[in-house]
Design a protein around this motif. Sequence first.
Motif, short mmCIF file in Angstrom:
data_model
loop_
_atom_site.label_atom_id
_atom_site.label_comp_id
_atom_site.label_asym_id
_atom_site.label_seq_id
_atom_site.Cartn_x
_atom_site.Cartn_y
_atom_site.Cartn_z
N TYR A 169 0.69 -1.23 0.19
CA TYR A 169 0.09 0.08 -0.04
C TYR A 169 0.67 1.16 0.04
CZ TYR A 169 -3.96 -3.10 0.96
OH TYR A 169 -4.69 -4.19 0.74
N THR A 170 2.26 1.08 0.54
CA THR A 170 2.90 2.45 0.34
C THR A 170 4.20 2.15 -0.40
OG1 THR A 170 4.32 1.77 2.19
CG2 THR A 170 2.25 2.79 2.99
N ALA A 223 -10.18 -7.62 -0.17
CA ALA A 223 -11.06 -8.18 -1.42
C ALA A 223 -11.69 -7.05 -2.17
CB ALA A 223 -12.23 -9.11 -0.62
N ASN A 224 -10.78 -6.42 -2.71
CA ASN A 224 -11.36 -5.49 -3.89
C ASN A 224 -10.40 -5.43 -5.23
OD1 ASN A 224 -9.47 -3.09 -3.73
ND2 ASN A 224 -10.27 -3.31 -1.61
N LYS A 225 -11.00 -5.08 -6.13
CA LYS A 225 -10.33 -5.29 -7.55
C LYS A 225 -9.23 -4.14 -7.59
CE LYS A 225 -13.74 -7.77 -9.84
NZ LYS A 225 -14.76 -7.95 -11.00
N GLU A 226 -9.42 -2.98 -6.89
CA GLU A 226 -8.45 -1.97 -6.91
C GLU A 226 -7.19 -2.38 -6.21
OE1 GLU A 226 -11.48 -1.56 -5.91
OE2 GLU A 226 -12.41 -0.46 -7.73
N ASP A 227 -7.04 -3.36 -5.17
CA ASP A 227 -6.22 -3.71 -4.56
C ASP A 227 -5.30 -4.57 -5.57
OD1 ASP A 227 -6.89 -2.24 -2.60
OD2 ASP A 227 -6.65 -3.56 -0.97
N PHE A 228 -6.00 -5.22 -6.38
CA PHE A 228 -5.58 -6.37 -7.21
C PHE A 228 -4.63 -5.79 -8.16
CE2 PHE A 228 -5.60 -9.61 -10.81
CZ PHE A 228 -5.15 -10.73 -9.86
N ASP A 282 0.75 -5.18 -10.97
CA ASP A 282 1.88 -4.04 -11.22
C ASP A 282 3.21 -4.46 -10.86
OD1 ASP A 282 -0.05 -2.36 -12.65
OD2 ASP A 282 -0.13 -1.03 -11.01
N MET A 283 3.36 -5.11 -9.55
CA MET A 283 4.38 -5.61 -8.82
C MET A 283 4.92 -6.83 -9.68
SD MET A 283 5.63 -3.91 -6.54
CE MET A 283 6.81 -5.13 -5.89
N GLY A 284 4.26 -7.68 -10.41
CA GLY A 284 4.50 -9.00 -11.21
C GLY A 284 4.62 -10.08 -10.30
N LEU A 285 4.02 -9.98 -9.24
CA LEU A 285 4.12 -11.24 -8.31
C LEU A 285 3.16 -12.38 -8.67
CD1 LEU A 285 3.43 -9.21 -4.85
CD2 LEU A 285 5.76 -10.05 -5.80
N LYS A 286 3.66 -13.78 -8.28
CA LYS A 286 3.06 -14.77 -8.82
C LYS A 286 2.18 -15.27 -7.98
CE LYS A 286 7.42 -16.83 -10.48
NZ LYS A 286 8.47 -17.58 -10.48
N GLU A 287 1.85 -14.63 -6.60
CA GLU A 287 0.91 -15.18 -5.74
C GLU A 287 0.36 -13.97 -4.86
OE1 GLU A 287 1.57 -19.01 -3.68
OE2 GLU A 287 0.74 -18.27 -1.82
N THR A 288 -0.77 -14.04 -4.39
CA THR A 288 -1.36 -13.12 -3.55
C THR A 288 -2.15 -13.70 -2.60
OG1 THR A 288 -2.16 -10.58 -3.09
CG2 THR A 288 -3.39 -11.92 -4.90
N TYR A 327 -15.95 -12.65 -3.56
CA TYR A 327 -14.56 -13.26 -3.35
C TYR A 327 -14.48 -14.17 -4.83
CZ TYR A 327 -15.69 -12.48 1.32
OH TYR A 327 -15.96 -12.08 2.79
N LEU A 328 -15.42 -14.79 -5.26
CA LEU A 328 -15.13 -15.84 -6.36
C LEU A 328 -14.80 -14.78 -7.60
CD1 LEU A 328 -18.21 -18.16 -6.09
CD2 LEU A 328 -15.78 -18.86 -5.67
N SER A 329 -15.55 -13.68 -7.63
CA SER A 329 -15.07 -12.73 -8.89
C SER A 329 -13.58 -12.25 -8.83
CB SER A 329 -15.88 -11.38 -8.84
OG SER A 329 -15.58 -10.43 -7.75
N LEU A 330 -13.15 -11.94 -7.44
CA LEU A 330 -11.58 -11.66 -7.33
C LEU A 330 -10.78 -12.90 -7.68
CD1 LEU A 330 -9.99 -9.05 -6.57
CD2 LEU A 330 -9.97 -10.16 -4.12
N VAL A 331 -11.19 -14.04 -7.35
CA VAL A 331 -10.40 -15.21 -7.65
C VAL A 331 -10.30 -15.42 -9.03
CG1 VAL A 331 -10.25 -17.77 -7.38
CG2 VAL A 331 -10.75 -16.44 -5.45
N GLU A 332 -11.33 -15.17 -9.85
CA GLU A 332 -11.51 -15.34 -11.12
C GLU A 332 -10.33 -14.38 -11.94
OE1 GLU A 332 -15.49 -14.99 -11.75
OE2 GLU A 332 -15.82 -17.10 -11.70
N GLU A 333 -10.48 -13.13 -11.48
CA GLU A 333 -9.46 -12.18 -12.00
C GLU A 333 -8.18 -12.42 -11.65
OE1 GLU A 333 -8.77 -7.34 -12.16
OE2 GLU A 333 -10.85 -8.12 -11.30
N ALA A 334 -7.74 -13.11 -10.53
CA ALA A 334 -6.20 -13.64 -10.34
C ALA A 334 -6.04 -14.74 -11.17
CB ALA A 334 -6.17 -14.07 -9.05
#
Length: 466
Positions: free
Chosen positions: A105-106, A132-137, A142-148, A174-181
């Motif tokens: 976040y910072t 659990a929101n798409k803005e955080d995702f 942007d960081m290119g991480l493999k897992e969150t 929750y499911l919508s966020l998982v699907e985006e990941a």
Amino acid sequence: MNKLKITNYNDARRMGMINLQAKHEQQPMLFKDIFPYSEIPKVVFGSEQIPMFIPEDIWITDTTFRDGQQAMDTYTEEQIITIFDYLHKLDNNSGIIRQTEFFLYTEKDRNAARKCLERGYKFPEVTSWIRANKEDFKLVKDMGLKETGMLMSCSDYHIFKKLNKTREQAMDLYLSLVEEALANGIVPRCHLEDITRADFFGFVVPFAQKLMELSKKSGIKIKIRACDTLGLGLPYSGTQLPRSVQHIIHGLRVYAGVPSEYLEWHGHNDFYNVVPNATTAWLHGCSAINTSLFGIGERTGNCPLEAMVIEYGQIKGTVKDMNLKLITEIGQYFEGEFKYSIPPRTPFVGSEFNVTRAGIHADGILKDEEIYNIFDTEKILGRPIVVSVNEHSGHAGIAAWVNTYFRLVEEDKIGKKDERINIIKEWVNKQYETGRNTVMKNEELESIVKDVIPELSIKKQNTKAC
């Protein structure tokens, strides 16, 4: 409210609740008979016994930079990188400390995470944590991480009272966020917050089943972190849901079809059960245990990383190539850098965890330190056994202090009947006869030894010079 509470598997089978869709309750299930709030929570026992199932591969994950940082003054970028390096050196490419998680976040946290990624270490892997929101995702992408990790509250306390949603609305979010990941090829780690107050068969199992369906369809692992947010979990055999750690892990594996390697346990220490609960999770089919250094975390803290390293060694019979002496060094770093006070009797890391004052214990140590030391703390942790001297120590205690402080072994050891020990004992007696009521400091004892046994003082100086 017309509620049917199912807290064990036999009832669930009988009522046909397994493998069904979630019951989208219009009223929250709060288990007020177990959590009356105005009273201490209740322990409910049943007749079911859950079999042990230890995964072939178990490991530790770290939340020092996430949950741990929430309980400390904010870490600087340099401090985060230093701690990350320590975790890597402690693990020593054993793969036991497999992952760690970062806030994003910072700019400071993102920069620190980038620099840790640039280290190129295999262990621990850098992951993140988001709400659990798409803005955080977007931060994760942007960081290119493999897992969150993603916060997914699963008790009705959180769904109804905090999120102001129904179960159906929460699950859809929750499911919508998982699907985006999954669409971005990122492994989602679903943090099922407050699972020890959740309706297990009414929400947790149906939700986990849906997650496993998505995992199978996508070919991407979907992890589930079972979060004992208030430390309400119970390790005891025979306890029932929602508090039973055995039932939670067994149920996720058997009824929701979650493989052990997808499962992780995250606990807190509000009721002093954080280590037993974590070990119980391992013993019943959970591969990963989430920890923080020295248990630093929200309220009473998380599961101490160093405790689970020792638990791992006891369960597996080895810690592979881990450098456990780094535990001592990391403790010294926290105390010096953060002015963090580790309680002196904290196992493995406290300044007095292997200090003995009892005369009868000192006499045993004088004969063989294995009698009163948990293991070779000098070899394993770089912490030799220590004997403190006070008015009750006796000749054996003083002789044991001399032998341990000056690292005397075998034929060099000095016995309790040695006249020089008697001289030191008489000096100690005089200190307390004049009103002293504190333990003798090492510096004081070394000073008298310099006069009575000068060759030991010379040896000590030569050792320091080397």
